[in-house]
Design an enzyme around this catalytic site. Structure first.
Site: not given
Ligand code: AP5
Length: 216
Positions: A89, A161, A128, A13, A172
């Site tokens: 979420r 991270r 990552r 994402k 997660r």
């Molecule tokens: P990346 O683009 O970083 O993936 P992502 O989908 O953004 O993954 P996240 O882990 O950031 O999502 P998340 O939803 O778990 O975490 P968030 O930060 O929102 O890509 C991942 C890796 O793959 C990278 O290394 C990239 O280079 C590689 N890659 C990407 N696309 C690729 C492709 N097509 N091919 C090959 N490689 C690729 O949330 C973190 C925490 O915050 C949550 O666990 C929660 O505790 C809290 N939080 C956040 N939002 C909320 C909410 N709305 N409500 C409650 N708690 C929340």
């Protein structure tokens, strides 16, 4: 254009948002990035969020929703809209988002579901690396930086991270299946759901997403 990016942790994402936001002139709003910035700054919100984020649990709905509401109401009219990454979420957050947007006389236009399989997301999350200074995202094998451990964009230090450790990833994923995946049906019922195969390599994912967002 108001777009919600849906998908499991590691679906890409954040990577997709970074790749398309400038071309579409959309603001990238990532609740994960906002929470990590608060944690880094040691703010009261960051201190409260830390225990949830680092264990892979969800920060309470009302706290995150307030954050997003402030952001949406203060982002001005300088862009064509936004890409919401990591929010909503839970179904509660999705309902609250609809209410907030209706007070602003607008609505979500598209929920882009980035469908990715478990082995793929596990490989992505464990490899990552993120820049400590500018937040740019890399992957040790899929998208390596030119110099190991150093950000290509700003020269900052790359780190793993805390929630990308294997034991936390499992939690997660469980949280995603239980609390976040019902949102897919929420947007399907509103006829706003579009899907991309996020297992594909990043350029292909970007092209598929752009086709959908430009042509509907
Ligand atoms: P990346 O683009 O970083 O993936 P992502 O989908 O953004 O993954 P996240 O882990 O950031 O999502 P998340 O939803 O778990 O975490 P968030 O930060 O929102 O890509 C991942 C890796 O793959 C990278 O290394 C990239 O280079 C590689 N890659 C990407 N696309 C690729 C492709 N097509 N091919 C090959 N490689 C690729 O949330 C973190 C925490 O915050 C949550 O666990 C929660 O505790 C809290 N939080 C956040 N939002 C909320 C909410 N709305 N409500 C409650 N708690 C929340």
């Amino acid at each position: 254009m108001k777009v919600v990016l849906l998908g499991p942790p590691g679906a890409g994402k954040g990577t997709l948002a970074a790749a398309i936001k400038d071309g579409l002139n959309l603001l990238h709003i990532s609740t994960g990035d906002i929470l990590r910035a608060e944690m880094k700054g040691g703010t009261p919100l960051g201190l409260e969020a830390k225990r949830y984020v680092e264990s892979g649990g969800l920060v309470p709905d009302e706290l995150v929703t307030r954050l997003v509401e402030n952001k949406l109401k203060n982002c001005g009219g300088t862009t064509n809209g936004y890409l919401l990454d990591g929010f909503p979420r839970t179904v509660q957050q999705a309902e609250d988002l609809d209410k907030i947007l209706s007070t602003m006389k607008t609505q979500v236009d598209c929920a882009l579901y980035m469908e990715a399989t478990l082995p793929v997301v596990l490989q992505r999350l464990t490899g990552r690396r993120v820049c400590k200074s500018c937040g740019a995202v890399f992957h040790v094998t899929n998208m390596p930086s030119q110099k190991e451990g150093v950000c290509d964009k700003c020269g900052g230090e790359l780190y793993q991270r805390a929630d990308d450790k294997e034991e936390t990833i499992k939690n997660r994923m469980d949280v995603y299946v239980k609390s976040t995946s019902p949102i897919i049906e929420f947007y399907n019922k509103q006829n706003k759901l579009k899907k991309v195969n996020a297992d594909k390599e990043s350029q292909e994912v970007k092209e598929m997403a752009l086709r959908i967002l430009k042509n509907g």
